[in-house]
Write an enzyme that holds these catalytic residues in place. Structure first.
Site, PDB file in Angstrom:
ATOM      1  N   SER A 178     -39.551  30.139 -13.299  1.00  0.00           N
ATOM      2  CA  SER A 178     -39.938  29.331 -12.152  1.00  0.00           C
ATOM      3  C   SER A 178     -38.881  28.309 -11.800  1.00  0.00           C
ATOM      4  CB  SER A 178     -41.261  28.608 -12.434  1.00  0.00           C
ATOM      5  OG  SER A 178     -41.070  27.626 -13.453  1.00  0.00           O
ATOM      6  N   ASP A 186     -32.493  17.553 -19.688  1.00  0.00           N
ATOM      7  CA  ASP A 186     -31.166  17.607 -20.304  1.00  0.00           C
ATOM      8  C   ASP A 186     -30.417  16.295 -20.082  1.00  0.00           C
ATOM      9  OD1 ASP A 186     -31.522  20.140 -21.256  1.00  0.00           O
ATOM     10  OD2 ASP A 186     -30.344  21.132 -19.694  1.00  0.00           O
TER      11      ASP A 186
END
Length: 256
Positions: A99, A110
């Site tokens: 997705s 991150d």
């Protein structure tokens, strides 16, 4: 820390977990962690939840241990939570999910994890580490890493491929820093001289990040110029075709 590319639909940016494990080790740990991933799925745990918990663990390891100078144990905690990178990806593959939301979440978290790691170094050197220069270098590593990621994302958002890897990308920045931090932490266990590994690593990451930033800026500038030239040529060709068509129409009407 983010799920593998194929599972989440994100761009081909290596995560720290994938960088710290070669393909053979990844295959081994994938086999080991598959039953655990299946267990979490049966318990109704989502890959996104594992991603969030993994990032929280990395942030805790970096901001609780590093500012106190516990470089070894901080790196151990971070490394343990890095394995969430394999677990959530495994879960996503088993569920057959890919997705845009997963890609967005991975990329965003991150950046959070990166900031925590280098922020932890900066806090250590601003406090007990008592080195303002290395504090500044740590902050530069934090900021330059964010900007390096932004240049690629921004370039791609305006339709450019940004076809350059760069000297020191995210995976390299984190692997170099974490390995050096873990080894430097062994100084507290009586290993002499090893504490200097982290300062050296931070300088390497800082210089490498600057070089990578320049590489990406230069690449975006070149690709932008090429794209504009191509667009100008295409526009010129279209105008020429329109002009020829108009002349042909006028000639046909004159013949009548």
């Amino acid at each position: 820390m983010g799920q593998p590319v194929a599972s989440r639909g994100r761009s081909a940016t290596p995560t720290v977990g994938k960088a710290m494990l070669n393909k053979y080790a990844r295959a081994f740990f994938t086999r080991v962690l598959t039953p655990f991933a299946a267990f979490l799925i049966r318990r109704g745990v989502s890959p996104d939840t594992v991603t969030l918990l993994g990032t929280a663990g990395v942030v805790a390891g970096a901001l609780v241990f590093y500012p106190r100078g516990e470089l070894f144990w901080g790196t151990i905690v971070i490394t343990l939570f890095v394995f969430s990178d394999l677990v959530d990806g495994n879960m996503a593959r088993q569920l057959g999910r890919s997705s845009r939301w997963g890609a967005f979440l991975d990329s965003t978290l991150d950046r959070v994890a990166d900031s925590a790691v280098f922020g932890g170094f900066a806090l250590w050197y601003a406090g007990g580490g008592d080195d303002n220069v290395l504090c500044a270098v740590s902050i530069f590593c934090l900021a330059s890493g964010q900007v390096v990621s932004y240049t690629k994302a921004r370039g791609e958002s305006i339709g450019l491929p940004v076809a350059v890897n760069g000297l020191v990308e995210r995976a390299e920045r984190l692997v170099i820093s974490l390995v050096a931090a873990g080894l430097a932490g062994l100084h507290k266990f009586g290993v002499p001289g090893i504490q200097y590994l982290l300062p050296v690593a931070l300088w390497i990451v800082a210089v490498g990040s600057l070089v990578t930033l320049i590489q990406r800026v230069v690449t975006v500038r070149r690709e932008s110029a090429e794209a504009e030239e191509a667009a100008a040529r295409e526009q010129g060709t279209q105008e020429k075709q329109k002009k020829q068509k108009k002349q042909e129409t006028q000639g046909s009407e004159a013949a009548k």
